[in-house]
Design an enzyme around this catalytic site. Structure first.
Site, PDB file in Angstrom:
ATOM      1  N   LYS A 154      -2.714  35.580  10.437  1.00  0.00           N
ATOM      2  CA  LYS A 154      -2.745  36.605   9.378  1.00  0.00           C
ATOM      3  C   LYS A 154      -2.700  38.019   9.976  1.00  0.00           C
ATOM      4  O   LYS A 154      -1.933  38.851   9.535  1.00  0.00           O
ATOM      5  CB  LYS A 154      -4.023  36.454   8.516  1.00  0.00           C
ATOM      6  N   ARG A 167     -12.371  35.605   0.379  1.00  0.00           N
ATOM      7  CA  ARG A 167     -12.675  34.327   1.023  1.00  0.00           C
ATOM      8  C   ARG A 167     -13.475  33.420   0.100  1.00  0.00           C
ATOM      9  O   ARG A 167     -13.792  32.294   0.493  1.00  0.00           O
ATOM     10  CB  ARG A 167     -13.488  34.564   2.285  1.00  0.00           C
ATOM     11  N   ARG A 218      -6.928  33.032  22.568  1.00  0.00           N
ATOM     12  CA  ARG A 218      -6.488  34.393  22.236  1.00  0.00           C
ATOM     13  C   ARG A 218      -7.417  35.473  22.791  1.00  0.00           C
ATOM     14  O   ARG A 218      -8.608  35.258  22.970  1.00  0.00           O
ATOM     15  CB  ARG A 218      -6.256  34.548  20.730  1.00  0.00           C
ATOM     16  N   ARG A 238     -12.983  37.661  21.340  1.00  0.00           N
ATOM     17  CA  ARG A 238     -13.954  37.778  20.258  1.00  0.00           C
ATOM     18  C   ARG A 238     -15.118  36.837  20.502  1.00  0.00           C
ATOM     19  O   ARG A 238     -14.925  35.706  20.949  1.00  0.00           O
ATOM     20  CB  ARG A 238     -13.284  37.392  18.932  1.00  0.00           C
ATOM     21  N   ARG A 244     -16.494  28.172  11.213  1.00  0.00           N
ATOM     22  CA  ARG A 244     -15.522  28.995  10.479  1.00  0.00           C
ATOM     23  C   ARG A 244     -14.531  28.108   9.714  1.00  0.00           C
ATOM     24  O   ARG A 244     -14.153  28.419   8.593  1.00  0.00           O
ATOM     25  CB  ARG A 244     -14.764  29.897  11.466  1.00  0.00           C
TER      26      ARG A 244
END
Ligand code: AMP
Length: 217
Positions: A13, A88, A127, A162, A173
């Site tokens: 996203k 969300r 990532r 992160r 998550r």
């Protein structure tokens, strides 16, 4: 044109939002980025949400709705808004409708980015970003040209990961996504606002599919 990008963590996203911002003059409203900024600047809000975010749980509707409201009132956007990571929950989706009508705007499309769970784990655990300019990378799929040096701003040794991009937080998550966020797919489908793109394709191909979907609006 105001759109929502919806999909599980790691669906791409943020990456696609960045392209839309550059190409279409849109403004990205990412509640995740806003919350991380609050943490970095050490505000009371930032301290309050730190533990919840690190565990991969959702912060309260009240907090994120407040953040979006602030931005919608204070920002102007020629190309429209991209809601990234918001809404969300169903309560957030209802609040977004109300907030948009309050500022004389409406939602034009919801783009669902589909990706399977196995690919998500691989994408998320690999990532990292440049701590100076925020440019995004991946150990396997998008490594910097020169190891340790940011392709975008040239900074050396400033890469960071992160805190919630680890397997434990990712599990939480994903559960939050399936439990609280995935009902939004049916909600927007019923409102005839949903369009799907295959998030497993290359960044460029997904971008092409999104452009095609948006050209139909
Ligand atoms: P993201 O960058 O969108 O993956 O968000 C990172 C974290 O911020 C999430 O795991 C949540 O803890 C929190 N967060 C971001 N957006 C929301 C939202 N709309 N509702 C609740 N929590 C959120």
């Amino acid at each position: 044109m105001n759109i929502i990008l919806i999909g599980p963590p790691g669906a791409g996203k943020g990456t696609q939002a960045a392209t839309l911002v550059a190409d279409l003059d849109m403004v990205q409203l990412s509640t995740g980025d806003m919350l991380r900024a609050a943490r970095t600047s050490g505000t009371e809000l930032g301290q309050m949400v730190a533990g919840v975010m690190d565990r991969g749980e959702l912060v309260t509707d009240e907090i994120v709705i407040g953040l979006i409201e602030e931005q919608l009132i204070s920002s102007t956007s020629l190309g429209g808004f991209i809601f990234d990571g918001f809404p969300r929950t169903l309560a957030q989706a209802d609040a977004l409708n109300d907030l948009l009508s309050k500022v004389g705007q409406k939602l034009d499309a919801v783009i669902q980015m589909t990706v399977d769970d196995e690919a998500l784990v691989k994408r998320i655990t690999g990532r990292f970003t440049c701590g100076v300019c925020g440019h995004g990378y991946h150990e396997e799929f998008k490594a910097p040209i020169i190891k340790g040096k940011c392709d975008s701003c040239g900074e050396v040794g400033a890469f960071k990961k992160r805190a919630d991009d680890n397997e434990d937080a990712l599990k939480t998550r994903l559960m939050a996504y399936y439990k609280d966020t995935s009902p939004l797919i049916g909600y927007y489908y019923a409102k005839e606002q949903l369009q799907q793109v295959n998030g497993l394709n290359s960044i460029e191909k997904v971008g092409g599919e999104i452009s095609k979907a948006l050209s139909k609006i």
